[in-house]
Design an enzyme around this catalytic site. Structure first.
Site, PDB file in Angstrom:
ATOM      1  N   ARG A 119     -19.075 -26.969  15.863  1.00  0.00           N
ATOM      2  CA  ARG A 119     -19.796 -26.703  14.688  1.00  0.00           C
ATOM      3  C   ARG A 119     -19.516 -25.355  13.732  1.00  0.00           C
ATOM      4  NH1 ARG A 119     -23.905 -28.124  18.430  1.00  0.00           N
ATOM      5  NH2 ARG A 119     -24.096 -30.431  18.544  1.00  0.00           N
ATOM      6  N   LYS A 141     -14.165 -24.449  -0.161  1.00  0.00           N
ATOM      7  CA  LYS A 141     -14.347 -25.627  -0.161  1.00  0.00           C
ATOM      8  C   LYS A 141     -13.238 -26.217   0.778  1.00  0.00           C
ATOM      9  CE  LYS A 141     -16.067 -27.354  -4.383  1.00  0.00           C
ATOM     10  NZ  LYS A 141     -15.977 -27.961  -5.876  1.00  0.00           N
ATOM     11  N   GLU A 183      -3.932 -24.609 -12.998  1.00  0.00           N
ATOM     12  CA  GLU A 183      -5.357 -24.065 -12.619  1.00  0.00           C
ATOM     13  C   GLU A 183      -5.617 -22.721 -13.124  1.00  0.00           C
ATOM     14  OE1 GLU A 183      -7.339 -26.144 -10.848  1.00  0.00           O
ATOM     15  OE2 GLU A 183      -6.403 -27.128  -9.466  1.00  0.00           O
ATOM     16  N   LYS A 225     -12.654 -16.604 -10.368  1.00  0.00           N
ATOM     17  CA  LYS A 225     -13.160 -17.853  -9.522  1.00  0.00           C
ATOM     18  C   LYS A 225     -14.283 -17.186  -8.524  1.00  0.00           C
ATOM     19  CE  LYS A 225     -12.728 -21.551  -6.383  1.00  0.00           C
ATOM     20  NZ  LYS A 225     -11.863 -22.615  -5.823  1.00  0.00           N
ATOM     21  N   GLU A 235     -22.180 -25.423  -5.489  1.00  0.00           N
ATOM     22  CA  GLU A 235     -22.024 -26.319  -6.357  1.00  0.00           C
ATOM     23  C   GLU A 235     -23.147 -27.127  -6.774  1.00  0.00           C
ATOM     24  OE1 GLU A 235     -18.242 -28.093  -7.244  1.00  0.00           O
ATOM     25  OE2 GLU A 235     -19.152 -29.739  -7.807  1.00  0.00           O
ATOM     26  N   ARG A 239     -20.858 -23.947 -10.754  1.00  0.00           N
ATOM     27  CA  ARG A 239     -19.567 -24.159 -10.089  1.00  0.00           C
ATOM     28  C   ARG A 239     -18.749 -25.177 -10.544  1.00  0.00           C
ATOM     29  NH1 ARG A 239     -17.545 -22.925  -3.931  1.00  0.00           N
ATOM     30  NH2 ARG A 239     -15.310 -23.589  -4.086  1.00  0.00           N
ATOM     31  N   ASN A 243     -14.337 -27.773 -12.034  1.00  0.00           N
ATOM     32  CA  ASN A 243     -13.593 -28.949 -12.070  1.00  0.00           C
ATOM     33  C   ASN A 243     -13.023 -29.322 -13.376  1.00  0.00           C
ATOM     34  OD1 ASN A 243     -13.788 -29.362  -9.210  1.00  0.00           O
ATOM     35  ND2 ASN A 243     -15.952 -29.644  -9.407  1.00  0.00           N
ATOM     36  N   HIS A 246     -10.595 -32.118 -13.818  1.00  0.00           N
ATOM     37  CA  HIS A 246     -10.621 -32.616 -12.425  1.00  0.00           C
ATOM     38  C   HIS A 246     -11.043 -34.027 -12.249  1.00  0.00           C
ATOM     39  CE1 HIS A 246      -9.324 -28.837 -11.584  1.00  0.00           C
ATOM     40  NE2 HIS A 246      -9.068 -28.933 -10.141  1.00  0.00           N
ATOM     41  N   HIS A 250      -8.071 -36.134 -10.872  1.00  0.00           N
ATOM     42  CA  HIS A 250      -8.140 -36.899  -9.587  1.00  0.00           C
ATOM     43  C   HIS A 250      -7.901 -38.105  -9.605  1.00  0.00           C
ATOM     44  CE1 HIS A 250     -10.993 -33.473  -7.357  1.00  0.00           C
ATOM     45  NE2 HIS A 250      -9.949 -33.233  -7.488  1.00  0.00           N
ATOM     46  N   HIS A 263      -1.170 -32.222  -7.962  1.00  0.00           N
ATOM     47  CA  HIS A 263      -2.509 -31.839  -8.139  1.00  0.00           C
ATOM     48  C   HIS A 263      -2.480 -31.065  -9.437  1.00  0.00           C
ATOM     49  CE1 HIS A 263      -6.611 -31.099  -7.766  1.00  0.00           C
ATOM     50  NE2 HIS A 263      -6.448 -29.860  -7.966  1.00  0.00           N
TER      51      HIS A 263
HETATM   52  P1  NAD Z   1       0.662 -28.009  -1.014  1.00  0.00           P
HETATM   53  O1  NAD Z   1      -0.098 -27.661   0.017  1.00  0.00           O
HETATM   54  O2  NAD Z   1       1.257 -29.861  -0.921  1.00  0.00           O
HETATM   55  O3  NAD Z   1       1.933 -27.415  -1.428  1.00  0.00           O
HETATM   56  C1  NAD Z   1       2.993 -27.766  -2.289  1.00  0.00           C
HETATM   57  C2  NAD Z   1       4.344 -27.695  -1.729  1.00  0.00           C
HETATM   58  O4  NAD Z   1       4.770 -26.295  -1.547  1.00  0.00           O
HETATM   59  C3  NAD Z   1       4.423 -28.353  -0.148  1.00  0.00           C
HETATM   60  O5  NAD Z   1       5.513 -29.240  -0.040  1.00  0.00           O
HETATM   61  C4  NAD Z   1       4.658 -26.967   0.534  1.00  0.00           C
HETATM   62  O6  NAD Z   1       5.175 -27.214   1.905  1.00  0.00           O
HETATM   63  C5  NAD Z   1       5.555 -26.237  -0.411  1.00  0.00           C
HETATM   64  N1  NAD Z   1       5.206 -24.822  -0.142  1.00  0.00           N
HETATM   65  C6  NAD Z   1       4.186 -24.044   0.047  1.00  0.00           C
HETATM   66  N2  NAD Z   1       4.518 -22.908  -0.268  1.00  0.00           N
HETATM   67  C7  NAD Z   1       5.854 -22.567  -0.065  1.00  0.00           C
HETATM   68  C8  NAD Z   1       6.614 -21.448  -0.353  1.00  0.00           C
HETATM   69  N3  NAD Z   1       5.859 -20.095  -0.432  1.00  0.00           N
HETATM   70  N4  NAD Z   1       7.855 -21.735  -0.484  1.00  0.00           N
HETATM   71  C9  NAD Z   1       8.375 -22.921  -0.499  1.00  0.00           C
HETATM   72  N5  NAD Z   1       7.568 -24.087  -0.523  1.00  0.00           N
HETATM   73  C10 NAD Z   1       6.250 -23.975  -0.259  1.00  0.00           C
HETATM   74  O7  NAD Z   1       0.086 -28.192  -2.446  1.00  0.00           O
HETATM   75  P2  NAD Z   1      -0.761 -26.976  -3.206  1.00  0.00           P
HETATM   76  O8  NAD Z   1      -0.605 -27.305  -4.782  1.00  0.00           O
HETATM   77  O9  NAD Z   1      -0.849 -25.845  -2.915  1.00  0.00           O
HETATM   78  O10 NAD Z   1      -2.268 -27.531  -2.918  1.00  0.00           O
HETATM   79  C11 NAD Z   1      -2.724 -28.759  -3.544  1.00  0.00           C
HETATM   80  C12 NAD Z   1      -3.981 -29.211  -2.613  1.00  0.00           C
HETATM   81  O11 NAD Z   1      -5.012 -28.263  -2.904  1.00  0.00           O
HETATM   82  C13 NAD Z   1      -4.784 -30.332  -3.140  1.00  0.00           C
HETATM   83  O12 NAD Z   1      -4.659 -31.276  -1.891  1.00  0.00           O
HETATM   84  C14 NAD Z   1      -5.940 -30.059  -3.906  1.00  0.00           C
HETATM   85  O13 NAD Z   1      -6.899 -31.054  -3.754  1.00  0.00           O
HETATM   86  C15 NAD Z   1      -6.344 -28.864  -3.047  1.00  0.00           C
HETATM   87  N6  NAD Z   1      -7.191 -28.058  -3.588  1.00  0.00           N
HETATM   88  C16 NAD Z   1      -8.210 -27.456  -3.325  1.00  0.00           C
HETATM   89  C17 NAD Z   1      -9.228 -26.666  -3.764  1.00  0.00           C
HETATM   90  C18 NAD Z   1     -10.050 -26.343  -3.144  1.00  0.00           C
HETATM   91  O14 NAD Z   1     -11.093 -25.335  -3.770  1.00  0.00           O
HETATM   92  N7  NAD Z   1     -10.357 -26.353  -1.554  1.00  0.00           N
HETATM   93  C19 NAD Z   1      -8.917 -26.302  -5.125  1.00  0.00           C
HETATM   94  C20 NAD Z   1      -7.717 -26.815  -5.702  1.00  0.00           C
HETATM   95  C21 NAD Z   1      -6.984 -27.818  -5.214  1.00  0.00           C
HETATM   96  N1  GLY Z   2     -11.612 -25.896  -7.326  1.00  0.00           N
HETATM   97  C1  GLY Z   2     -12.810 -26.310  -7.459  1.00  0.00           C
HETATM   98  C2  GLY Z   2     -14.049 -25.387  -6.730  1.00  0.00           C
HETATM   99  O1  GLY Z   2     -13.498 -24.464  -5.989  1.00  0.00           O
HETATM  100  O2  GLY Z   2     -15.062 -25.422  -7.009  1.00  0.00           O
END
Ligand code: NAD
Ligand code: GLY
Length: 354
Positions: A119, A141, A183, A225, A235, A239, A243, A246, A250, A263
């Site tokens: 939990r 998130k 972003e 942020k 949110e 907040r 998005n 998005h 999405h 993304h």
């Molecule tokens: P990702 O985590 O898939 O990383 C992108 C690629 O880069 C991967 O192949 C990874 O292995 C590689 N990589 C990472 N760091 C590296 C480095 N330093 N050197 C070489 N390669 C590296 O993608 P992302 O763009 O980081 O994240 C996208 C995800 O984040 C999506 O799932 C999206 O929905 C999520 N997201 C979440 C939030 C949130 O608030 N939680 C906000 C925005 C996006």
């Molecule tokens: N990426 C949107 C949020 O964190 O609210």
């Protein structure tokens, strides 16, 4: 050298420490590990690059680690279960700290596992993509995708600290760097027109990976942020402006199949669609399109079809009372959420661009 931005959430406040040389013994992360044990969750791509360097920041903590398969297609309940299995197998207690080392995919999965195990246990974000450094690691998130929609399963769970070593960007592929810049543009468009103008002036430096420019872009994005999250952690209101782009983004990711469009690329095209839907000066829409293109991002979505886009958008988490809600621009630098969107204008946006 580092700077720190605070995410101000009362008892759950935490720092985002941003700088160069923070891994490999450059920062004492052990003080943020709640007990004596930690599990580092990384991926098959990132662990060979940065796992040893992260371990060097953890002093005498007892460390186990695991690597997940790489990519958005693996951001699933099944992958999250692998993390839970590891915790159970190793008989981890409530005082375990999970550490996410990687991009947004690793961070979202690890944070969600931390929210669920017993939990809720502590976790730390060590983001290694630009997108994760400016967005996904901050704000709590966490979650995974469902076959029917993006990020449909998850929880709010804040980390103990976000440790951003901007040196990790050196190994990031160009396409991923640009996806992160989407972003960054978002923050300027929704909350800070001066930052938007700074991005216009510094676009070439950012694409050329100028360290000073990237450092400033990361810090300013985190500040913007952190301010929004502090105001509306769960949110219930403001907040949602984070998005921007998005709802369309999405839907693009979902319809294309996760991993086809990154993304950030989907968000870039989605921001143009949201701006076209907004009642703003057409010159401002043109500025947004120009900046997106200058940073090497797509300003138009792929051909998906209006019905498929509408269907995917109906699963958006902002939908309330079956009504779609969009983040719209009041002007460059100011955004709001509205369900009051002109139906013809939406159809036109989807037909022209979708
Ligand atoms: P990702 O985590 O898939 O990383 C992108 C690629 O880069 C991967 O192949 C990874 O292995 C590689 N990589 C990472 N760091 C590296 C480095 N330093 N050197 C070489 N390669 C590296 O993608 P992302 O763009 O980081 O994240 C996208 C995800 O984040 C999506 O799932 C999206 O929905 C999520 N997201 C979440 C939030 C949130 O608030 N939680 C906000 C925005 C996006
Ligand atoms: N990426 C949107 C949020 O964190 O609210």
């Amino acid at each position: 050298m580092s700077t720190s931005v605070t995410v101000d959430l009362g008892a759950r406040s935490y720092p985002i420490v941003i700088g160069s040389g923070l891994l490999d013994g450059g920062f004492d992360l052990s003080t943020y590990v709640v007990g004596s044990d930690c599990l580092i969750v990384s991926s098959e791509t990132i662990a060979p690059l940065y796992l040893d360097a992260l371990k060097a920041d953890l002093g005498d903590k007892s460390i186990t680690s695991m690597s997940l398969a790489d990519g958005e297609a693996h951001k699933t309940v099944a992958t999250m279960e692998l993390v839970l299995d590891k915790l159970v197998e190793s008989r981890a207690n409530r005082d375990i700290t999970l550490i996410a080392l990687g991009g947004g995919v690793v961070g979202d999965i690890t944070g969600f596992a931390a929210a669920c195990y017993m939990r809720g246990v502590a976790f730390i974000q060590v983001p290694t993509t630009l997108l994760a450094q400016v967005d996904s690691s901050v704000g709590g998130k966490t979650g995974v995708n469902h076959p029917q929609g993006k990020n449909l399963i998850g929880a709010f769970h804040q980390p103990q600290i976000v440790l951003v070593d901007t040196d990790t960007l050196a190994t990031l592929p160009d396409r991923e760097l640009k996806a992160g810049l989407a972003e960054v543009i978002k923050y300027g468009a929704i909350a800070d027109v001066e930052f938007f103008a700074w991005l216009e002036t510094n676009a070439d430096a950012l694409v050329a990976r100028d360290a000073e420019a990237l450092g400033y872009a990361v810090r300013r994005s985190c500040e913007l942020k952190a301010e929004v999250v502090a105001e509306d952690e769960r949110e219930t209101g403001r907040r949602a402006i984070l998005n921007f782009g998005h709802t369309f983004g999405h839907a693009i990711e979902h319809c294309q199949g996760y991993g086809e469009w990154l993304h950030g690329e989907a968000v870039a095209a989605g921001m143009v669609m949201a701006a076209m839907l907004s009642d703003i000066d057409r010159d401002d829409v043109a500025r947004l399109i120009d900046l997106i293109r200058k940073l090497g991002l797509p300003a138009k979505p792929p051909k998906i079809g209006v019905d498929a886009m509408r269907n995917a958008m109906s699963m958006d988490k902002k939908v309330l009372g079956k009504q779609l809600r969009f983040v719209l621009l009041e002007k460059l630098g100011a955004a709001y959420v509205s369900s009051d969107v002109d139906a013809d204008r939406l159809s036109l946006t989807l037909e022209v661009l979708g």
